[in-house]
Design a protein around this motif. Structure first.
Motif, PDB file in Angstrom:
ATOM      1  N   LEU A  94       0.832  -1.211   0.000  1.00 22.20           N
ATOM      2  CA  LEU A  94       0.000   0.000   0.000  1.00 22.20           C
ATOM      3  C   LEU A  94       0.863   1.256   0.000  1.00 22.20           C
ATOM      4  O   LEU A  94       0.526   2.245  -0.657  1.00 22.20           O
ATOM      5  CB  LEU A  94      -0.936  -0.012   1.210  1.00 22.20           C
ATOM      6  CG  LEU A  94      -1.982  -1.143   1.231  1.00 22.20           C
ATOM      7  CD1 LEU A  94      -2.847  -1.038   2.476  1.00 22.20           C
ATOM      8  CD2 LEU A  94      -2.841  -1.137  -0.020  1.00 22.20           C
ATOM      9  N   ASP A  95       1.985   1.215   0.714  1.00 23.42           N
ATOM     10  CA  ASP A  95       2.919   2.344   0.694  1.00 23.42           C
ATOM     11  C   ASP A  95       3.452   2.569  -0.728  1.00 23.42           C
ATOM     12  O   ASP A  95       3.595   3.714  -1.185  1.00 23.42           O
ATOM     13  CB  ASP A  95       4.095   2.094   1.640  1.00 23.42           C
ATOM     14  CG  ASP A  95       3.713   2.226   3.107  1.00 23.42           C
ATOM     15  OD1 ASP A  95       2.605   2.716   3.397  1.00 23.42           O
ATOM     16  OD2 ASP A  95       4.530   1.832   3.970  1.00 23.42           O
ATOM     17  N   ARG A 221      -5.325   5.222  -7.174  1.00 30.64           N
ATOM     18  CA  ARG A 221      -5.974   5.131  -5.862  1.00 30.64           C
ATOM     19  C   ARG A 221      -7.046   4.040  -5.861  1.00 30.64           C
ATOM     20  O   ARG A 221      -7.193   3.301  -4.888  1.00 30.64           O
ATOM     21  CB  ARG A 221      -6.585   6.477  -5.489  1.00 30.64           C
ATOM     22  CG  ARG A 221      -6.996   6.585  -4.006  1.00 30.64           C
ATOM     23  CD  ARG A 221      -7.571   7.963  -3.725  1.00 30.64           C
ATOM     24  NE  ARG A 221      -6.707   9.005  -4.236  1.00 30.64           N
ATOM     25  CZ  ARG A 221      -7.126  10.120  -4.828  1.00 30.64           C
ATOM     26  NH1 ARG A 221      -8.426  10.332  -4.983  1.00 30.64           N
ATOM     27  NH2 ARG A 221      -6.276  11.022  -5.253  1.00 30.64           N
ATOM     28  N   ALA A 222      -7.761   3.913  -6.978  1.00 24.20           N
ATOM     29  CA  ALA A 222      -8.777   2.858  -7.083  1.00 24.20           C
ATOM     30  C   ALA A 222      -8.128   1.480  -7.030  1.00 24.20           C
ATOM     31  O   ALA A 222      -8.666   0.549  -6.407  1.00 24.20           O
ATOM     32  CB  ALA A 222      -9.574   3.023  -8.378  1.00 24.20           C
ATOM     33  N   SER A 223      -6.977   1.341  -7.656  1.00 23.97           N
ATOM     34  CA  SER A 223      -6.258   0.073  -7.613  1.00 23.97           C
ATOM     35  C   SER A 223      -5.784  -0.234  -6.193  1.00 23.97           C
ATOM     36  O   SER A 223      -5.860  -1.379  -5.730  1.00 23.97           O
ATOM     37  CB  SER A 223      -5.057   0.110  -8.563  1.00 23.97           C
ATOM     38  OG  SER A 223      -5.481   0.268  -9.899  1.00 23.97           O
ATOM     39  N   ASN A 226      -8.689  -1.330  -4.166  1.00 19.71           N
ATOM     40  CA  ASN A 226      -9.033  -2.689  -4.552  1.00 19.71           C
ATOM     41  C   ASN A 226      -8.178  -3.705  -3.801  1.00 19.71           C
ATOM     42  O   ASN A 226      -8.682  -4.707  -3.282  1.00 19.71           O
ATOM     43  CB  ASN A 226      -8.857  -2.857  -6.062  1.00 19.71           C
ATOM     44  CG  ASN A 226      -9.028  -4.272  -6.529  1.00 19.71           C
ATOM     45  OD1 ASN A 226     -10.020  -4.925  -6.225  1.00 19.71           O
ATOM     46  ND2 ASN A 226      -8.060  -4.773  -7.269  1.00 19.71           N
ATOM     47  N   ILE A 227      -6.880  -3.433  -3.737  1.00 18.84           N
ATOM     48  CA  ILE A 227      -5.967  -4.314  -3.009  1.00 18.84           C
ATOM     49  C   ILE A 227      -6.324  -4.335  -1.526  1.00 18.84           C
ATOM     50  O   ILE A 227      -6.404  -5.396  -0.901  1.00 18.84           O
ATOM     51  CB  ILE A 227      -4.509  -3.840  -3.197  1.00 18.84           C
ATOM     52  CG1 ILE A 227      -4.077  -4.018  -4.647  1.00 18.84           C
ATOM     53  CG2 ILE A 227      -3.568  -4.593  -2.261  1.00 18.84           C
ATOM     54  CD1 ILE A 227      -2.773  -3.349  -4.991  1.00 18.84           C
ATOM     55  N   ASP A 235      -3.630  -8.766   8.696  1.00 15.07           N
ATOM     56  CA  ASP A 235      -2.811  -7.883   9.524  1.00 15.07           C
ATOM     57  C   ASP A 235      -1.796  -7.202   8.609  1.00 15.07           C
ATOM     58  O   ASP A 235      -0.923  -7.871   8.053  1.00 15.07           O
ATOM     59  CB  ASP A 235      -2.078  -8.694  10.589  1.00 15.07           C
ATOM     60  CG  ASP A 235      -1.241  -7.819  11.520  1.00 15.07           C
ATOM     61  OD1 ASP A 235      -1.004  -6.647  11.172  1.00 15.07           O
ATOM     62  OD2 ASP A 235      -0.836  -8.306  12.580  1.00 15.07           O
ATOM     63  N   PRO A 236      -1.884  -5.875   8.408  1.00 15.13           N
ATOM     64  CA  PRO A 236      -0.970  -5.191   7.490  1.00 15.13           C
ATOM     65  C   PRO A 236       0.494  -5.371   7.839  1.00 15.13           C
ATOM     66  O   PRO A 236       1.348  -5.270   6.980  1.00 15.13           O
ATOM     67  CB  PRO A 236      -1.382  -3.710   7.608  1.00 15.13           C
ATOM     68  CG  PRO A 236      -2.787  -3.759   8.104  1.00 15.13           C
ATOM     69  CD  PRO A 236      -2.848  -4.954   9.013  1.00 15.13           C
ATOM     70  N   ALA A 237       0.810  -5.636   9.095  1.00 18.14           N
ATOM     71  CA  ALA A 237       2.214  -5.742   9.491  1.00 18.14           C
ATOM     72  C   ALA A 237       2.782  -7.118   9.157  1.00 18.14           C
ATOM     73  O   ALA A 237       3.985  -7.282   9.037  1.00 18.14           O
ATOM     74  CB  ALA A 237       2.352  -5.492  10.991  1.00 18.14           C
TER      75      ALA A 237
END
Length: 243
Positions: A94-95, A221-223, A226-227, A235-237
């Motif tokens: 995401l970053d 941003r839409a992509s 979506n992800i 868990d994002p970490a």
């Protein structure tokens, strides 16, 4: 004789391609393609004997190819473990998309400002080439080959900004492609993504810098959203995203 991909480049862009690749170049391209498409999965250990046997290639060119894959951020070396295919956590991915949104938005603005008319016509030809894909027509997937067959790549180069091109078409390009390839098959997304591409190219053709940047940022941003939606319970970490 031209490969199918090279012929497609000719047809879509009007630019002839010549094959002057060395054995090391060919090995590198085969491995890079396998990683991008997920045939060699993220996190997989890279072993020279295994790859040499699997692809029928000698160790010398293979070693050079692996070094080049490290340079493209597709392979990383871990102390006491060895070389592995890179695997991003959800947060890292995401970053990366946040960075893409800002930088590709800028590239699109610059393309609208100064991209030659002939190159804009080639973008329109590329869209027509993409639209003919059976997977896109069925709204199943929207796959783009790399380099000149990739609309994002062509727009970035069309910005005329060498630093942006160096970063987005060099350092980050194939790492981004690795994940774009995976998520291009998300249900309902392919035709919408194509429509967004069409509007972006139209804004570039109209020389509307502000609109072109806004549309590209919205597209990326839409992509990203979506992800994020696909992995909203992860868990994002800790989550590793695998094609």
């Amino acid at each position: 004789m031209l490969s199918a991909n090279e012929k497609a480049v000719n047809d879509a862009t009007g630019e002839p391609q010549q094959d002057s690749r060395t054995i090391a170049d060919r090995v590198f391209e085969v491995l890079q393609d396998a990683i991008v498409k997920g045939d060699i999965e993220p996190g997989s250990k890279i072993t020279e004997p295994g790859l040499a046997k699997q692809y029928g290639i000698s160790r010398g060119p293979l070693r050079e190819a692996i070094r080049r894959l490290e340079g493209r951020r597709l392979v990383t070396r871990i102390p006491h473990v060895g070389a592995r295919v890179v695997a991003l956590s959800l947060k890292e991915l995401l970053d990366l998309y946040d960075v893409r949104e800002a930088m590709e938005g800028m590239a699109c603005r610059l393309a609208a400002r100064s991209m030659p008319i002939a190159e804009i016509e080639q973008l329109k030809g590329l869209l027509a080439y993409h639209e003919a894909q059976a997977e896109l027509q069925d709204n199943v997937a929207y796959y783009q080959e790399g380099g000149d067959l990739d609309l994002h790549y062509r727009i970035i180069r069309g910005s005329g900004n060498e630093k942006l091109t160096e970063l987005l078409c060099g350092d980050l390009y194939y790492l981004v492609r690795m994940y774009r390839y995976r998520f291009s098959a998300t249900q309902g997304r392919p035709k919408q993504a194509f429509k967004e591409h069409y509007r972006i190219v139209d804004a570039i053709e109209q020389r509307d810098e502000e609109l072109a940047e806004m549309l590209m940022r919205r597209h990326i941003r839409a992509s990203r959203q979506n992800i994020e939606a696909r992995f909203s319970e992860a868990d994002p970490a800790d989550e590793v995203i695998k094609p």
